[in-house]
Design a protein around this motif. Structure first.
Motif, PDB file in Angstrom:
ATOM      1  N   SER A  26      13.917 -38.793   8.910  1.00 30.51           N
ATOM      2  CA  SER A  26      12.962 -38.957   7.753  1.00 30.51           C
ATOM      3  C   SER A  26      12.729 -37.567   6.883  1.00 30.51           C
ATOM      4  O   SER A  26      13.295 -36.475   7.483  1.00 30.51           O
ATOM      5  CB  SER A  26      11.493 -39.149   8.340  1.00 30.51           C
ATOM      6  N   PHE A  27      12.190 -37.554   5.603  1.00 27.41           N
ATOM      7  CA  PHE A  27      11.942 -36.335   5.283  1.00 27.41           C
ATOM      8  C   PHE A  27      10.878 -36.349   4.317  1.00 27.41           C
ATOM      9  O   PHE A  27      10.132 -37.821   4.321  1.00 27.41           O
ATOM     10  CB  PHE A  27      13.231 -35.625   4.212  1.00 27.41           C
ATOM     11  N   THR A  28      10.292 -35.581   3.864  1.00 29.71           N
ATOM     12  CA  THR A  28       8.824 -35.432   2.908  1.00 29.71           C
ATOM     13  C   THR A  28       9.119 -34.492   1.945  1.00 29.71           C
ATOM     14  O   THR A  28       9.934 -33.673   1.942  1.00 29.71           O
ATOM     15  CB  THR A  28       7.564 -35.692   3.598  1.00 29.71           C
ATOM     16  N   SER A  29       8.292 -34.665   0.736  1.00 30.49           N
ATOM     17  CA  SER A  29       8.189 -33.732  -0.241  1.00 30.49           C
ATOM     18  C   SER A  29       6.762 -33.862  -0.983  1.00 30.49           C
ATOM     19  O   SER A  29       6.078 -34.873  -0.933  1.00 30.49           O
ATOM     20  CB  SER A  29       9.301 -33.987  -1.048  1.00 30.49           C
ATOM     21  N   ARG A  70      13.410 -32.235  12.917  1.00 30.20           N
ATOM     22  CA  ARG A  70      12.667 -31.711  11.926  1.00 30.20           C
ATOM     23  C   ARG A  70      11.081 -32.691  12.343  1.00 30.20           C
ATOM     24  O   ARG A  70      11.037 -33.119  12.788  1.00 30.20           O
ATOM     25  CB  ARG A  70      13.168 -32.193  10.432  1.00 30.20           C
ATOM     26  N   TRP A 119       5.897 -30.956   3.029  1.00 30.90           N
ATOM     27  CA  TRP A 119       7.102 -30.347   3.288  1.00 30.90           C
ATOM     28  C   TRP A 119       7.734 -30.780   4.498  1.00 30.90           C
ATOM     29  O   TRP A 119       7.135 -31.440   5.582  1.00 30.90           O
ATOM     30  CB  TRP A 119       6.986 -28.689   3.281  1.00 30.90           C
ATOM     31  N   THR A 120       9.143 -30.825   4.583  1.00 32.88           N
ATOM     32  CA  THR A 120       9.887 -30.896   5.890  1.00 32.88           C
ATOM     33  C   THR A 120      10.233 -29.853   6.383  1.00 32.88           C
ATOM     34  O   THR A 120      10.773 -28.708   6.055  1.00 32.88           O
ATOM     35  CB  THR A 120      11.348 -31.528   5.295  1.00 32.88           C
ATOM     36  N   ILE A 174       7.762 -33.879   9.754  1.00 33.43           N
ATOM     37  CA  ILE A 174       7.144 -34.329   8.518  1.00 33.43           C
ATOM     38  C   ILE A 174       5.875 -33.577   8.461  1.00 33.43           C
ATOM     39  O   ILE A 174       4.663 -34.045   9.405  1.00 33.43           O
ATOM     40  CB  ILE A 174       7.096 -35.567   8.585  1.00 33.43           C
ATOM     41  N   ARG A 218      10.962 -24.393   6.207  1.00 31.76           N
ATOM     42  CA  ARG A 218       9.923 -25.215   5.549  1.00 31.76           C
ATOM     43  C   ARG A 218      10.494 -25.307   4.160  1.00 31.76           C
ATOM     44  O   ARG A 218      10.549 -24.593   3.508  1.00 31.76           O
ATOM     45  CB  ARG A 218       8.599 -24.555   5.578  1.00 31.76           C
ATOM     46  N   GLU A 262      12.571 -40.947   2.652  1.00 32.87           N
ATOM     47  CA  GLU A 262      11.095 -40.132   2.710  1.00 32.87           C
ATOM     48  C   GLU A 262       9.938 -41.077   3.193  1.00 32.87           C
ATOM     49  O   GLU A 262       9.820 -42.193   2.642  1.00 32.87           O
ATOM     50  CB  GLU A 262      10.794 -39.907   1.075  1.00 32.87           C
TER      51      GLU A 262
END
Length: 252
Positions: free
Chosen positions: A157-160, A196, A173-174, A198, A8, A132
Motif C-alpha cells: 500500500s501507499f497513501t498521499s 511502511r 503520507w507513507t 499508511i 515520511r 493507494e
C-alpha cells in the motif's frame, strides 16, 4: 535528508512552490513526490530539483493518463529515465515502465472513470509495486474498497494527499521504516516492498480539506476538461508531440 528511523513521504502532489515546501516541512515530511498533469518529465525534474534542499527531497514523478481522455486510466511512475506520453494504451504504458525499471503505483484505484479497475490490478499485479489505499478525494467506501483490493491481490500500500490545493499537502503520507537519501532509494524501497505505515490526519480540519479537494475535482473535470479538449491544442505530453521523436507513433 532528515535523520531518523523513518522517512515520511507525501507520495503524490500536483502543486509545488515555496509555500508548498514550507508547508511540507512544517508538517514533518521528508519528501514529496511531484507529479503534475500534462508536464513532460524534463520539466518535472527541473522543478523538483529547484525545490529540493537538505530538509526536503522533491521526487519527480509522472501520472500518466493511459487510453483516451473519455476513458482514461491513471498510473503513477517514479524513477523514469525516458519520457512517457499520456494517451497511450494501458499495456503499452506498463511495458514501457517495466523496460525502464520504474516503480509503478496505482493511484486512487477503481475511482470514477480515471483509475485502474480490479481486473487491471489483477492483470498487472506482478508489475504494480503499490496500491493507494487512502486518498483524501475518496469517500470512505472508496478507501475501504482499495484496502480490500490490495489485500486480496497481496500488493503493498501507499497513501498521499493527492494535493491539487496547497492546503492539502501533508494530509496523508507513507512512512517507511528507514531513512532514504535520494529519489533512487525511494524507488528501490517501493520495488523492494520496504515496510511502511499508511498515515493520515483526522479531525474536522482534515475533513474540510478533503471536501475542498473533492470539490476541486468538479472544476477539474468541467471547465479545465473543456479547456484541455478544445482550447489548448496538442498537450506537451501527447504522443504525437515532437518531443517524443516518433517513439510512440501509431500507439495513440
Amino acid at each position: 535528508m532528515t535523520a531518523g528511523e523513518s522517512f515520511r513521504v507525501d507520495m503524490h502532489v500536483k502543486v509545488l512552490d515555496r509555500q508548498v515546501v514550507e508547508r511540507a516541512k512544517a508538517r514533518g515530511l521528508d519528501a514529496l513526490v511531484y507529479a503534475p498533469h500534462f508536464e513532460r518529465l524534463p520539466t518535472v525534474r527541473e522543478e523538483a530539483a529547484e525545490f529540493s534542499d537538505d530538509e526536503l527531497l522533491v521526487v519527480p514523478g509522472r501520472e500518466v493518463f493511459t487510453g483516451t481522455w473519455q476513458n482514461r486510466t491513471h498510473l503513477l511512475a517514479l524513477g523514469l529515465d525516458d519520457p512517457v506520453p499520456d494517451f497511450i494504451p494501458l499495456d503499452e504504458a506498463v511495458a514501457e515502465f517495466a523496460r525502464q525499471d520504474a516503480a509503478l503505483l496505482a493511484p486512487h484505484p477503481t475511482f470514477l472513470n480515471v483509475s485502474v479497475s480490479r481486473d487491471d490490478l489483477a492483470t498487472y499485479a506482478d508489475r504494480i509495486d503499490a496500491v493507494e489505499t487512502y486518498n483524501p478525494k475518496h469517500w470512505p467506501h472508496h478507501n475501504q474498497r482499495a484496502r480490500k483490493l490490495a489485500a486480496e491481490l497481496d500488493l503493498p500500500s501507499f497513501t498521499s494527499s493527492y494535493a491539487h490545493l496547497r492546503s492539502s499537502v501533508g494530509e496523508a503520507w507513507t512512512e517507511f521504516d528507514r531513512a532514504l537519501d535520494s529519489a533512487a532509494e525511494l524507488v528501490a524501497a517501493l520495488k523492494d516492498e520496504t515496510p511502511r505505515r499508511i498515515v493520515r490526519r483526522s479531525g474536522w480540519r482534515h475533513e474540510l480539506r478533503c471536501a475542498a479537494e473533492f470539490a476541486h475535482l468538479g472544476w477539474e473535470n468541467s471547465y479545465e476538461k473543456i479547456d484541455r479538449l478544445f482550447l489548448s491544442g496538442t498537450e506537451p505530453t501527447h504522443p504525437d508531440h515532437i518531443a517524443y521523436d516518433d517513439r510512440f507513433e501509431g500507439v495513440y
